[in-house]
Design a protein around this motif. Structure first.
Motif, PDB file in Angstrom:
ATOM      1  N   VAL A 452       0.815  -1.213   0.000  1.00 58.60           N
ATOM      2  CA  VAL A 452       0.000   0.000   0.000  1.00 58.60           C
ATOM      3  C   VAL A 452       0.850   1.266   0.000  1.00 58.60           C
ATOM      4  CG1 VAL A 452      -1.932  -1.124   1.145  1.00 58.60           C
ATOM      5  CG2 VAL A 452      -0.167  -0.001   2.524  1.00 58.60           C
ATOM      6  N   GLY A 453       2.170   1.140   0.142  1.00 58.66           N
ATOM      7  CA  GLY A 453       3.043   2.298   0.042  1.00 58.66           C
ATOM      8  C   GLY A 453       3.216   2.732  -1.401  1.00 58.66           C
ATOM      9  N   THR A 454       3.537   4.004  -1.601  1.00 60.13           N
ATOM     10  CA  THR A 454       3.727   4.509  -2.959  1.00 60.13           C
ATOM     11  C   THR A 454       4.843   3.746  -3.659  1.00 60.13           C
ATOM     12  OG1 THR A 454       3.041   6.727  -2.259  1.00 60.13           O
ATOM     13  CG2 THR A 454       4.255   6.544  -4.338  1.00 60.13           C
ATOM     14  N   GLY A 455       4.496   3.050  -4.738  1.00 58.13           N
ATOM     15  CA  GLY A 455       5.469   2.257  -5.478  1.00 58.13           C
ATOM     16  C   GLY A 455       5.754   0.899  -4.872  1.00 58.13           C
ATOM     17  N   ALA A 456       5.019   0.472  -3.840  1.00 53.55           N
ATOM     18  CA  ALA A 456       5.204  -0.827  -3.180  1.00 53.55           C
ATOM     19  C   ALA A 456       6.643  -1.032  -2.721  1.00 53.55           C
ATOM     20  CB  ALA A 456       4.770  -1.965  -4.100  1.00 53.55           C
ATOM     21  N   PRO A 457       7.153  -0.209  -1.778  1.00 55.36           N
ATOM     22  CA  PRO A 457       8.540  -0.346  -1.328  1.00 55.36           C
ATOM     23  C   PRO A 457       8.740  -1.633  -0.537  1.00 55.36           C
ATOM     24  CG  PRO A 457       7.358   1.192   0.070  1.00 55.36           C
ATOM     25  CD  PRO A 457       6.436   0.866  -1.060  1.00 55.36           C
ATOM     26  N   ARG A 458       9.986  -2.016  -0.396  1.00 58.39           N
ATOM     27  CA  ARG A 458      10.333  -3.220   0.351  1.00 58.39           C
ATOM     28  C   ARG A 458      10.500  -2.881   1.829  1.00 58.39           C
ATOM     29  NH1 ARG A 458      16.186  -6.219   0.224  1.00 58.39           N
ATOM     30  NH2 ARG A 458      15.728  -7.867   1.753  1.00 58.39           N
ATOM     31  N   LEU A 459      10.004  -3.780   2.692  1.00 54.85           N
ATOM     32  CA  LEU A 459      10.275  -3.703   4.116  1.00 54.85           C
ATOM     33  C   LEU A 459      11.259  -4.800   4.485  1.00 54.85           C
ATOM     34  CD1 LEU A 459       6.798  -3.085   5.852  1.00 54.85           C
ATOM     35  CD2 LEU A 459       8.518  -1.414   5.169  1.00 54.85           C
ATOM     36  N   ASP A 460      12.176  -4.472   5.374  1.00 54.60           N
ATOM     37  CA  ASP A 460      13.155  -5.441   5.878  1.00 54.60           C
ATOM     38  C   ASP A 460      13.258  -5.197   7.378  1.00 54.60           C
ATOM     39  OD1 ASP A 460      15.079  -7.298   6.239  1.00 54.60           O
ATOM     40  OD2 ASP A 460      16.567  -6.395   4.911  1.00 54.60           O
ATOM     41  N   THR A 461      12.512  -5.995   8.160  1.00 52.46           N
ATOM     42  CA  THR A 461      12.311  -5.704   9.576  1.00 52.46           C
ATOM     43  C   THR A 461      12.920  -6.790  10.456  1.00 52.46           C
ATOM     44  OG1 THR A 461      10.234  -4.573   9.091  1.00 52.46           O
ATOM     45  CG2 THR A 461      10.586  -5.274  11.360  1.00 52.46           C
ATOM     46  N   ASP A 462      13.611  -6.359  11.495  1.00 54.29           N
ATOM     47  CA  ASP A 462      14.113  -7.247  12.545  1.00 54.29           C
ATOM     48  C   ASP A 462      14.014  -6.457  13.849  1.00 54.29           C
ATOM     49  OD1 ASP A 462      15.261  -9.144  14.096  1.00 54.29           O
ATOM     50  OD2 ASP A 462      17.201  -9.179  13.088  1.00 54.29           O
ATOM     51  N   GLU A 463      13.083  -6.862  14.737  1.00 50.25           N
ATOM     52  CA  GLU A 463      12.771  -6.019  15.887  1.00 50.25           C
ATOM     53  C   GLU A 463      12.496  -6.868  17.120  1.00 50.25           C
ATOM     54  OE1 GLU A 463       9.922  -2.798  15.241  1.00 50.25           O
ATOM     55  OE2 GLU A 463       8.836  -3.487  17.015  1.00 50.25           O
ATOM     56  N   PHE A 464      12.968  -6.369  18.263  1.00 48.17           N
ATOM     57  CA  PHE A 464      12.683  -7.001  19.553  1.00 48.17           C
ATOM     58  C   PHE A 464      12.022  -5.960  20.456  1.00 48.17           C
ATOM     59  CE2 PHE A 464      13.909  -7.763  23.997  1.00 48.17           C
ATOM     60  CZ  PHE A 464      13.332  -9.020  24.182  1.00 48.17           C
ATOM     61  N   GLU A 465      10.933  -6.369  21.112  1.00 52.06           N
ATOM     62  CA  GLU A 465      10.177  -5.460  21.975  1.00 52.06           C
ATOM     63  C   GLU A 465       9.945  -6.112  23.329  1.00 52.06           C
ATOM     64  OE1 GLU A 465       5.798  -3.221  22.089  1.00 52.06           O
ATOM     65  OE2 GLU A 465       6.589  -4.024  20.202  1.00 52.06           O
ATOM     66  N   LEU A 466      10.160  -5.337  24.385  1.00 56.99           N
ATOM     67  CA  LEU A 466       9.958  -5.798  25.752  1.00 56.99           C
ATOM     68  C   LEU A 466       9.086  -4.772  26.457  1.00 56.99           C
ATOM     69  CD1 LEU A 466      10.826  -7.948  27.903  1.00 56.99           C
ATOM     70  CD2 LEU A 466      12.667  -6.358  28.531  1.00 56.99           C
ATOM     71  N   GLY A 467       7.951  -5.215  27.025  1.00 56.13           N
ATOM     72  CA  GLY A 467       7.035  -4.250  27.603  1.00 56.13           C
ATOM     73  C   GLY A 467       6.167  -4.838  28.693  1.00 56.13           C
ATOM     74  N   VAL A 468       5.314  -3.976  29.258  1.00 57.75           N
ATOM     75  CA  VAL A 468       4.379  -4.395  30.300  1.00 57.75           C
ATOM     76  C   VAL A 468       3.140  -3.510  30.213  1.00 57.75           C
ATOM     77  CG1 VAL A 468       5.504  -2.891  32.000  1.00 57.75           C
ATOM     78  CG2 VAL A 468       4.055  -4.783  32.774  1.00 57.75           C
ATOM     79  N   GLU A 469       1.991  -4.139  30.369  1.00 58.40           N
ATOM     80  CA  GLU A 469       0.715  -3.424  30.366  1.00 58.40           C
ATOM     81  C   GLU A 469       0.144  -3.443  31.779  1.00 58.40           C
ATOM     82  OE1 GLU A 469      -3.420  -5.029  29.404  1.00 58.40           O
ATOM     83  OE2 GLU A 469      -2.801  -4.156  27.473  1.00 58.40           O
TER      84      GLU A 469
END
Length: 511
Positions: A452-469
Motif C-alpha cells: 500500500v506504500g507509494t510504489g510498493a517499497p520493500r520492508l526489511d524488519t528485525d525487531e525485539f520489543e519488551l514491555g508491560v501493560e
C-alpha cells in the motif's frame, strides 16, 4: 374495613326504604349493590400486592397471543386490543445489551454478538417494543502515545533510511505526543437476526490540505457492516460491508485488546488497515463458542467477534481505496481452541488455539510503473498458535507468499516472494499492589513488499520489543515498552536499514 362499608350500605338502604315509594329499592337491587361493594373492597385489598409485584419486576399483564409482529418492533400491530391510556398494564422490558467496564461478566459482549432479543411485539414478547436507543449501544477508546529515541538513526541523509514504522507515524525526530486512535463504536441488534456495527476513527492523518505538511485528527470510516444470522442460535452469519478481512489472528484482534503497541509487519502487510469492502460467511460451533465465552469472562484477550471458520470475498485494494480491477480477493480462515485439561492437573483450564488462513488476490499499487494492467499476483498462506496466558502464555504467527515489491535494480514493481512472522511470550498477573498487569516480550521479522506504500517499497524488519501493560482501574490501561529496531524505511527513494532504541508509552482510556 369491610364491616364499616357494609354497615354504611345497610344504613343507606334503610333510609331509602323510609323514603317515598318512587325511590324504594327491591331486595335484588340491594344485593347487587352489596356484590359491587364486595368487589371494590377486594380490588383495593389486592392493589398493594400488585404494586409490590411490579416493583419486583413481575409482569401484571401479558400481551395477547394474537398480536402480529412488526418489522422493527416500533409500530403497533394491527388488530391489537385498545389498552387504556389511564391505567396501562405494567410490563417489564428485557434488559438491553450493554458493555460495562466495571463488570467483568459483560466484557464478552464486546467480543461476540449478544444473545438475540425479541424486537417485535409478537406472541412470545411480553413487553413493549424497544426504541432505537434501547437497541443500540455506544462505546469506544482513545490511545495517547509518546515515542522517545534513546539512540539510533532518527535522521539520515537523503537516500538513506531513517528509523520509522509503517504502523506509528509518531516515531519521528520531531514528535512527542500523538493520538494513535480515537474510536467510537455504535452497535446493536435491529432485529432478532440482524446486528449492525459502525466505527469511525478521529485520529487519522492526511496530507496536502494547505501545504506540504500533513494534518492530523481527521475522521475516517473503519467499520460499517451488518451481520445477518442464518439460524436462531447465531452460529452462522453473513457479514456485509467494510469489515476486517479474516487473514492473520493478530490482524483480527482489536487494538483495544491487543497487548503489544503495534501489529507485526509480516502479517499486517497482507491486509494493511486490516479491512476491505466485501462479504464474509462465518460459522462457530457451540462448543467452540463456549470455550471463547469462558476465556472472555476470565479476562483473556481474544481475537474478536469472528467465527471459527470463515470464507470471504472482497475488492482487494484494502481499506477505503477504490477498486482498481475486476478481480476479487478470496480469503479462507480456520481457528480452533483445544482445552488441555486431559493432559493432567498442570494443564487444568489451559487452552491452546491453532489455525491458519490464506488468500488469493491481484493488487494494483499506487503510482507504480506503467502497464500495470489488472495488477500483480498477491497470494499468501499463514499459520497461528496461541497458548492463552493462565498465567504463562505463548503466541506465534508466520506467513509465506508473494506480492508486489519495488526492485531498485530493475526500477520497476515486480512480483516477489515474501515471508516473516513473530513469536511472543507473556505472563498474566491478576492481583498485585498496582493492579493487574501483563509483561511481554516479542521478536518479529519480515522480508517483503509493503504493497500500500507509494510504489510498493520493500520492508526489511528485525525487531525485539519488551514491555508491560498495567490496568490500575478498568477504564485505564498503561503500556510501557522498550524496542530495539532494525528497519528499512517504507520508501522507494531511501535504501538500507536504520537502527535504534526507543522508549514507548501508551495511555488507553476505555469508555
Amino acid at each position: 374495613m369491610k364491616r364499616r362499608l357494609l354497615a354504611a350500605l345497610l344504613l343507606a338502604s334503610a333510609i331509602g326504604l323510609a323514603a317515598p315509594p318512587a325511590r324504594a329499592q327491591t331486595v335484588a337491587e340491594l344485593q347487587r349493590q352489596i356484590d359491587e361493594l364486595k368487589a371494590l373492597v377486594k380490588a383495593q385489598a389486592q392493589a398493594p400486592s400488585q404494586a409490590r409485584g411490579a416493583r419486583r419486576g413481575t409482569p401484571v399483564a401479558v400481551r395477547p397471543t394474537h398480536a402480529r409482529a412488526t418489522d422493527a418492533g416500533t409500530v403497533p400491530a394491527a388488530g391489537r386490543p385498545v389498552e387504556s391510556a389511564v391505567a396501562p398494564p405494567v410490563v417489564v422490558a428485557p434488559v438491553p445489551h450493554r458493555f460495562a467496564l466495571d463488570e467483568p461478566d459483560t466484557w464478552s459482549d464486546a467480543l461476540v454478538p449478544p444473545a438475540p432479543q425479541p424486537l417485535a411485539d409478537g406472541p412470545n414478547h411480553g413487553a413493549r417494543p424497544r426504541t432505537w436507543f434501547e437497541r443500540l449501544s455506544l462505546r469506544g477508546y482513545t490511545q495517547l502515545r509518546s515515542n522517545e529515541f534513546l539512540s539510533g538513526d532518527d535522521t539520515a541523509p537523503a537516500g538513506r533510511s531513517r528509523l520509522r514504522s509503517v504502523h506509528d507515524g509518531g516515531i519521528s525526530d520531531r514528535n512527542t505526543f500523538t493520538f494513535r486512535r480515537v474510536r467510537l463504536v455504535l452497535q446493536g441488534d435491529i432485529h432478532e437476526r440482524v446486528f449492525i456495527y459502525l466505527q469511525p476513527d478521529f485520529a487519522v492523518n492526511v496530507s496536502n490540505q494547505s501545504g506540504p505538511e500533513g494534518r492530523q485528527h481527521y475522521s475516517q470510516l473503519r467499520d460499517a457492516y451488518a451481520d445477518v444470522f442464518l439460524d436462531d442460535e447465531r452460529r452462522t452469519k453473513l457479514r456485509f460491508g467494510q469489515q476486517k478481512v479474516p487473514y492473520g489472528w493478530e490482524n483480527l484482534q482489536s487494538s483495544q485488546n491487543r497487548l503489544t503497541l503495534d501489529r507485526a509487519d509480516a502479517l499486517n502487510s497482507g491486509v494493511p488497515g486490516e479491512r476491505d469492502l466485501g462479504i464474509t460467511l462465518y460459522y462457530t460451533p457451540w462448543h467452540v463458542q463456549r470455550i471463547w465465552d469462558r476465556l472472555a469472562r476470565g479476562g483473556q484477550k481474544l481475537f474478536g467477534n469472528y467465527g471459527a471458520l470463515g470464507l470471504g470475498l472482497y475488492n482487494g485494494q484494502t481499506i477505503n481505496r477504490i477498486e482498481a480491477n475486476e478481480d476479487l480477493m478470496t480469503v479462507v480462515m480456520a481457528t480452533w481452541p483445544f482445552e488441555l485439561d486431559g493432559l493432567g492437573e498442570a494443564f487444568r483450564g489451559q487452552v491452546l488455539e491453532v489455525g491458519g488462513s490464506a488468500y488469493r488476490n491481484r493488487f494494483r499499487p499506487e503510482l507504480g510503473s506503467p502497464g500495470l494492467g489488472n495488477g500483480y499476483d498477491d497470494e499468501r498462506v499463514g499459520l497461528h498458535a496461541i497458548l492463552y496466558p493462565q498465567p504463562f502464555g505463548l503466541q506465534a504467527e508466520w506467513n509465506w507468499g508473494r506480492g508486489p515489491e519495488y526492485d531498485p535494480v530493475a526500477r520497476a514493481i515486480l512480483t516477489k516472494p515474501l515471508q516473516g512472522g513473530y513469536v511472543q511470550a507473556m505472563v498474566r498477573v491478576d492481583r498485585s499492589p498496582v493492579g493487574p498487569f501483563m509483561p511481554y516480550a516479542r521478536w518479529q521479522t519480515y522480508d517483503g513488499g509493503w504493497k500500500v506504500g507509494t510504489g510498493a517499497p520493500r520492508l526489511d524488519t528485525d525487531e525485539f520489543e519488551l514491555g508491560v501493560e498495567f490496568q490500575p482501574i478498568k477504564a485505564v490501561e498503561l503500556t510501557l515498552a522498550y524496542a530495539s529496531m532494525n528497519r528499512r524505511e517504507a520508501s522507494i527513494s531511501r535504501l538500507g536499514r536504520a537502527k535504534g532504541d526507543l522508549f514507548r508509552a501508551q495511555l488507553q482510556i476505555n469508555y
